[in-house]
Design an enzyme around this catalytic site. Structure first.
Site, PDB file in Angstrom:
ATOM      1  N   LEU A  33       0.809  -1.218   0.000  1.00 24.03           N
ATOM      2  CA  LEU A  33       0.000   0.000   0.000  1.00 24.03           C
ATOM      3  C   LEU A  33       0.844   1.270   0.000  1.00 24.03           C
ATOM      4  O   LEU A  33       1.938   1.309   0.551  1.00 24.03           O
ATOM      5  CB  LEU A  33      -0.918  -0.025   1.227  1.00 24.03           C
ATOM      6  CG  LEU A  33      -1.811  -1.272   1.330  1.00 24.03           C
ATOM      7  CD1 LEU A  33      -2.632  -1.247   2.617  1.00 24.03           C
ATOM      8  CD2 LEU A  33      -2.722  -1.416   0.120  1.00 24.03           C
ATOM      9  N   HIS A  34       0.264   2.309  -0.636  1.00 31.34           N
ATOM     10  CA  HIS A  34       0.918   3.618  -0.727  1.00 31.34           C
ATOM     11  C   HIS A  34      -0.123   4.703  -0.464  1.00 31.34           C
ATOM     12  O   HIS A  34      -1.281   4.389  -0.121  1.00 31.34           O
ATOM     13  CB  HIS A  34       1.589   3.776  -2.095  1.00 31.34           C
ATOM     14  CG  HIS A  34       0.686   3.439  -3.252  1.00 31.34           C
ATOM     15  ND1 HIS A  34      -0.464   4.144  -3.528  1.00 31.34           N
ATOM     16  CD2 HIS A  34       0.737   2.443  -4.173  1.00 31.34           C
ATOM     17  CE1 HIS A  34      -1.063   3.626  -4.589  1.00 31.34           C
ATOM     18  NE2 HIS A  34      -0.366   2.578  -5.004  1.00 31.34           N
ATOM     19  N   GLY A  36      -1.867   6.462  -2.357  1.00 28.16           N
ATOM     20  CA  GLY A  36      -3.092   6.342  -3.165  1.00 28.16           C
ATOM     21  C   GLY A  36      -4.125   5.492  -2.437  1.00 28.16           C
ATOM     22  O   GLY A  36      -5.295   5.862  -2.310  1.00 28.16           O
ATOM     23  N   HIS A  37      -3.677   4.334  -1.947  1.00 29.93           N
ATOM     24  CA  HIS A  37      -4.581   3.477  -1.173  1.00 29.93           C
ATOM     25  C   HIS A  37      -5.044   4.208   0.100  1.00 29.93           C
ATOM     26  O   HIS A  37      -6.220   4.143   0.466  1.00 29.93           O
ATOM     27  CB  HIS A  37      -3.865   2.188  -0.755  1.00 29.93           C
ATOM     28  CG  HIS A  37      -3.379   1.334  -1.881  1.00 29.93           C
ATOM     29  ND1 HIS A  37      -2.044   1.223  -2.213  1.00 29.93           N
ATOM     30  CD2 HIS A  37      -4.047   0.538  -2.761  1.00 29.93           C
ATOM     31  CE1 HIS A  37      -1.909   0.391  -3.238  1.00 29.93           C
ATOM     32  NE2 HIS A  37      -3.102  -0.035  -3.591  1.00 29.93           N
ATOM     33  N   GLN A  61      -7.195 -12.503 -11.667  1.00 34.96           N
ATOM     34  CA  GLN A  61      -7.129 -11.320 -12.543  1.00 34.96           C
ATOM     35  C   GLN A  61      -5.771 -11.172 -13.214  1.00 34.96           C
ATOM     36  O   GLN A  61      -5.522 -10.176 -13.892  1.00 34.96           O
ATOM     37  CB  GLN A  61      -7.539 -10.056 -11.790  1.00 34.96           C
ATOM     38  CG  GLN A  61      -6.567  -9.586 -10.732  1.00 34.96           C
ATOM     39  CD  GLN A  61      -7.140  -8.445  -9.907  1.00 34.96           C
ATOM     40  OE1 GLN A  61      -8.053  -8.630  -9.122  1.00 34.96           O
ATOM     41  NE2 GLN A  61      -6.604  -7.238 -10.096  1.00 34.96           N
ATOM     42  N   ASP A 150      -7.293   3.305 -11.841  1.00 38.03           N
ATOM     43  CA  ASP A 150      -7.771   2.174 -12.647  1.00 38.03           C
ATOM     44  C   ASP A 150      -9.134   2.571 -13.203  1.00 38.03           C
ATOM     45  O   ASP A 150     -10.178   2.096 -12.752  1.00 38.03           O
ATOM     46  CB  ASP A 150      -7.857   0.920 -11.782  1.00 38.03           C
ATOM     47  CG  ASP A 150      -6.501   0.533 -11.214  1.00 38.03           C
ATOM     48  OD1 ASP A 150      -5.798  -0.250 -11.853  1.00 38.03           O
ATOM     49  OD2 ASP A 150      -6.128   1.059 -10.144  1.00 38.03           O
ATOM     50  N   GLN A 153     -11.481  -0.110 -14.598  1.00 37.74           N
ATOM     51  CA  GLN A 153     -11.964  -0.949 -13.503  1.00 37.74           C
ATOM     52  C   GLN A 153     -13.130  -0.256 -12.774  1.00 37.74           C
ATOM     53  O   GLN A 153     -14.146  -0.888 -12.464  1.00 37.74           O
ATOM     54  CB  GLN A 153     -10.824  -1.228 -12.532  1.00 37.74           C
ATOM     55  CG  GLN A 153     -11.247  -1.896 -11.236  1.00 37.74           C
ATOM     56  CD  GLN A 153     -10.049  -2.270 -10.388  1.00 37.74           C
ATOM     57  OE1 GLN A 153      -9.401  -3.276 -10.646  1.00 37.74           O
ATOM     58  NE2 GLN A 153      -9.739  -1.480  -9.385  1.00 37.74           N
TER      59      GLN A 153
HETATM   60  P1  AMP Z   1      -4.480  -2.156  -6.231  1.00 40.87           P
HETATM   61  O1  AMP Z   1      -3.912  -2.516  -4.895  1.00 40.87           O
HETATM   62  O2  AMP Z   1      -3.467  -1.687  -7.211  1.00 40.87           O
HETATM   63  O3  AMP Z   1      -5.411  -3.213  -6.760  1.00 40.87           O
HETATM   64  O4  AMP Z   1      -5.392  -0.878  -5.982  1.00 40.87           O
HETATM   65  C1  AMP Z   1      -6.406  -0.883  -5.016  1.00 40.87           C
HETATM   66  C2  AMP Z   1      -7.234   0.368  -5.172  1.00 40.87           C
HETATM   67  O5  AMP Z   1      -6.402   1.515  -4.984  1.00 40.87           O
HETATM   68  C3  AMP Z   1      -7.860   0.500  -6.565  1.00 40.87           C
HETATM   69  O6  AMP Z   1      -9.177   1.000  -6.443  1.00 40.87           O
HETATM   70  C4  AMP Z   1      -6.947   1.476  -7.242  1.00 40.87           C
HETATM   71  O7  AMP Z   1      -7.579   2.221  -8.261  1.00 40.87           O
HETATM   72  C5  AMP Z   1      -6.563   2.386  -6.075  1.00 40.87           C
HETATM   73  N1  AMP Z   1      -5.318   3.091  -6.394  1.00 40.87           N
HETATM   74  C6  AMP Z   1      -4.131   2.565  -6.799  1.00 40.87           C
HETATM   75  N2  AMP Z   1      -3.237   3.542  -7.057  1.00 40.87           N
HETATM   76  C7  AMP Z   1      -3.866   4.716  -6.828  1.00 40.87           C
HETATM   77  C8  AMP Z   1      -3.479   6.090  -6.930  1.00 40.87           C
HETATM   78  N3  AMP Z   1      -2.262   6.451  -7.333  1.00 40.87           N
HETATM   79  N4  AMP Z   1      -4.388   7.043  -6.603  1.00 40.87           N
HETATM   80  C9  AMP Z   1      -5.646   6.691  -6.210  1.00 40.87           C
HETATM   81  N5  AMP Z   1      -6.072   5.417  -6.095  1.00 40.87           N
HETATM   82  C10 AMP Z   1      -5.198   4.437  -6.392  1.00 40.87           C
END
Ligand code: AMP
Length: 281
Positions: A33-34, A36-37, A61, A150, A153
């Site tokens: 996680l970062h 964004g999450h 997926q 995404d 998605q």
């Molecule tokens: P993931 O772990 O990559 O499957 O992402 C989980 C959720 O976090 C998804 O809804 C992504 O769209 C969202 N996400 C990933 N990166 C970002 C970002 N940079 N900014 C906002 N949401 C993000």
């Protein structure tokens, strides 16, 4: 914050909370996680009594030649980030817990999944729709949070929820970027220093599009080609697609007449990166 590994316990815990009248927010993730999450989690915490974050690198997926095995994982650091963001529960199942022996069901959408990443990653969105349906049935959230990083998605999930009369509000959140424009992604960890520089070509290409629009260019093919040439002028990049699409239906546009989304997928070294931007004209 409590970590729960089974479907049974998650259902029991959520059922008890809902019986007390609590609202539940769900943030589905694949971990590593970062910020964004974290932005999704914080939004859920602000708007729900209880926030549950799922961490599951969903095998269905990933295509056969994709990075399922290599996908970065760091549960301890994820726990720290989620504690800080205020999450209440982590749902952290094993693949076997989610897909026990004999699992036979697939959720598949048409139309929206036949563009962009759906073309280069066959079956990807079936995997996403299937796991998200399971997560919705397990956590029964009032709201679920997805990033517009995404973009496809997010549209697919919104359509699935509407088509299938699912009782959950889908909340789309803005893309969180580094200060130089690179969209945060768990896969950025694959980038070496030179590759990270080349990866900036994705977000920088939006500036090229903006300039073209200001100059009156409306031919999507012309704009597309300028972006592809710009990205390929950076060493180590290989464009998977650059498309200017209808914001809701995702079909490719030939000429620009109203708002549109530019979506791109580019291989930079071994990282396949995606980015997008909504243009209002
Ligand atoms: P993931 O772990 O990559 O499957 O992402 C989980 C959720 O976090 C998804 O809804 C992504 O769209 C969202 N996400 C990933 N990166 C970002 C970002 N940079 N900014 C906002 N949401 C993000």
């Amino acid at each position: 914050m409590k970590v729960i590994e089974t479907v049974k316990e998650t259902k029991a815990v959520i059922k008890a909370l809902k019986a007390e009248g609590k609202t539940v927010g769900l943030v589905p993730t694949m971990g590593f996680l970062h910020a964004g999450h974290a932005s999704l989690v914080k939004e859920s915490v602000a708007n729900n009594d209880v926030t549950i974050v799922s961490i599951f690198v969903n095998p269905t997926q990933f295509g056969p030649n994709e990075d399922l095995e290599a996908y970065p994982r760091d549960f301890e650091s994820d726990k720290a980030l989620l504690t800080e963001a205020g999450a209440d529960f982590i749902f952290y199942p094993t693949p076997k817990e989610m897909y026990p022996e004999g699992f036979s069901t697939k959720v598949a959408l048409t139309g929206l999944t036949e563009a962009l990443c759906g073309l280069s990653r066959p079956g990807h969105f079936d995997g996403v729709a299937t796991v998200v349906t399971k997560l919705f049935n397990i956590a029964t959230p009032d709201r679920a949070y997805f990033g517009s990083k995404d973009y496809q998605q997010l549209q697919v999930i919104k359509r699935m929820v509407s088509d299938m009369n699912m009782d959950v509000e889908i909340v789309g959140m803005p893309i969180i970027r580094e200060s130089d424009g690179l969209a945060l992604s768990s896969r950025n960890v694959y980038l070496g220093a030179d590759e990270r520089e080349a990866a900036l070509s994705l977000s920088r290409s939006f500036g090229i599009i903006q300039k073209e629009l200001e100059n009156g260019e409306r031919d999507a093919k012309v704009i597309r080609q300028k972006v592809i040439d710009f990205i390929h002028s950076h060493k180590g990049t290989a464009v998977d697609y650059v498309e200017l699409v209808h914001p809701a239906e995702l079909y490719s546009l030939e000429s620009i007449k109203g708002d549109f989304v530019t979506a791109l997928a580019v291989k930079v070294g071994r990282a396949r990166l995606i980015d997008n931007k909504y243009f209002t004209i």
